[in-house]
Design a protein around this motif. Structure first.
Motif, mmCIF file in Angstrom:
data_model
loop_
_atom_site.group_PDB
_atom_site.id
_atom_site.type_symbol
_atom_site.label_atom_id
_atom_site.label_comp_id
_atom_site.label_asym_id
_atom_site.label_seq_id
_atom_site.Cartn_x
_atom_site.Cartn_y
_atom_site.Cartn_z
ATOM 1 N N UNK A 132 23.822 -16.519 -0.299
ATOM 2 C CA UNK A 132 24.034 -16.375 1.141
ATOM 3 C C UNK A 132 23.591 -14.823 1.406
ATOM 4 N N UNK A 133 23.532 -13.990 0.599
ATOM 5 C CA UNK A 133 23.404 -12.510 0.746
ATOM 6 C C UNK A 133 22.716 -11.979 -0.387
ATOM 7 N N UNK A 134 21.780 -11.084 -0.343
ATOM 8 C CA UNK A 134 21.153 -10.583 -1.396
ATOM 9 C C UNK A 134 22.058 -9.719 -2.259
ATOM 10 N N UNK A 135 23.098 -9.041 -1.828
ATOM 11 C CA UNK A 135 24.063 -8.467 -2.457
ATOM 12 C C UNK A 135 25.542 -8.691 -1.634
ATOM 13 N N UNK A 136 26.436 -8.695 -2.694
ATOM 14 C CA UNK A 136 27.751 -8.968 -1.987
ATOM 15 C C UNK A 136 28.414 -10.158 -2.297
ATOM 16 N N UNK A 137 27.818 -11.549 -2.746
ATOM 17 C CA UNK A 137 28.103 -12.937 -2.736
ATOM 18 C C UNK A 137 28.191 -13.182 -4.355
ATOM 19 N N UNK A 138 27.794 -12.372 -5.143
ATOM 20 C CA UNK A 138 27.630 -12.925 -6.474
ATOM 21 C C UNK A 138 28.796 -13.352 -7.102
ATOM 22 N N UNK A 139 29.953 -13.091 -6.551
ATOM 23 C CA UNK A 139 31.264 -13.587 -7.125
ATOM 24 C C UNK A 139 31.246 -14.995 -7.208
ATOM 25 N N UNK A 140 30.494 -15.577 -6.165
ATOM 26 C CA UNK A 140 30.708 -17.019 -5.964
ATOM 27 C C UNK A 140 29.882 -17.893 -7.157
ATOM 28 N N UNK A 141 29.281 -16.855 -7.854
ATOM 29 C CA UNK A 141 28.727 -17.498 -9.193
ATOM 30 C C UNK A 141 29.703 -18.030 -10.125
ATOM 31 N N UNK A 142 30.640 -17.472 -10.192
ATOM 32 C CA UNK A 142 31.864 -17.744 -11.284
ATOM 33 C C UNK A 142 33.271 -18.123 -10.656
ATOM 34 N N UNK A 143 33.176 -18.428 -9.197
ATOM 35 C CA UNK A 143 34.522 -18.431 -8.689
ATOM 36 C C UNK A 143 34.782 -20.093 -8.941
ATOM 37 N N UNK A 144 36.072 -20.285 -9.027
ATOM 38 C CA UNK A 144 36.512 -21.650 -8.888
ATOM 39 C C UNK A 144 36.822 -22.439 -7.995
ATOM 40 N N UNK A 145 36.997 -21.546 -6.890
ATOM 41 C CA UNK A 145 37.393 -22.040 -5.554
ATOM 42 C C UNK A 145 37.126 -21.138 -4.635
ATOM 43 N N UNK A 146 36.855 -21.670 -3.192
ATOM 44 C CA UNK A 146 36.661 -20.335 -2.244
ATOM 45 C C UNK A 146 37.351 -21.095 -1.097
ATOM 46 N N UNK A 147 37.963 -20.146 -0.206
ATOM 47 C CA UNK A 147 38.292 -20.574 1.157
ATOM 48 C C UNK A 147 37.474 -19.662 2.212
ATOM 49 N N UNK A 148 36.856 -20.433 3.002
ATOM 50 C CA UNK A 148 35.990 -19.895 4.161
ATOM 51 C C UNK A 148 36.979 -19.585 5.582
#
Length: 166
Positions: free
Chosen positions: A59-75
């Motif tokens: 979703x962003x060029x920088x700053x969203x890479x942690x979603x590559x390994x996250x096991x859950x997310x809360x928007x």
């Protein structure tokens, strides 16, 4: 003090799933966060589908890479029509989520979305968040696959504190 000292942004996670009980605990904490005139303008979308979480990562060029390994997310989405404190209200709720994650031994990280048009469009598309809500951030979650040192109390920026006047 110990919880604040220990909580750090974690951007790499193991493949261990996050238990729903821990997510529910975090959400209860967020629902107790203060908001202007107690309007509670926030909404939370829990995402545990790995394909959806990974789809949000670019979703962003920088700053969203942690979603590559996250096991859950809360928007965290917020209704701006409920008052002029909506950004602060959403940020406080997000911080409650981050502290509750740390309390339970989880890693978490804030991924800022609001004001980044393409990021907001992608997250909205994946999660079905309606147009009348602003997508403030995505909190990535998981068990830590990295360790970060606690804050050193002796190295805090005490010169940022002013008494009586600046």
């Amino acid at each position: 003090m110990e919880l604040c000292r220990h909580r750090r942004s974690i951007r790499r996670y193991t493949s261990q799933p996050v238990e729903r009980e821990k997510i529910d605990y975090m959400l209860r904490c967020a629902l107790m966060s203060p908001s202007g005139k107690r309007r509670n303008p926030w909404e939370f979308v829990v995402v545990t589908d790995m394909a959806k979480i990974r789809a949000m990562a670019p979703c962003k060029e920088y700053g969203a890479g942690m979603l590559e390994t996250a096991m859950a997310a809360i928007v965290v989405a917020v209704d701006a029509s409920l008052g002029d404190t909506w950004q602060a209200d959403g940020a406080i709720a997000a911080e409650h989520l981050l502290l509750a994650a740390a309390e339970q031994g989880l890693g978490a990280c804030w991924c800022h979305i609001y004001g980044r048009e393409e990021a907001e469009r992608l997250v909205r598309e994946i999660t079905g968040i309606p147009e009348e809500l602003n997508v403030l951030c995505v909190i990535s979650l998981g068990y830590k696959d990295e360790e970060r040192k606690d804050y050193d109390l002796d190295k805090l920026l005490y010169d940022k504190i002013h008494n009586e006047k600046f």
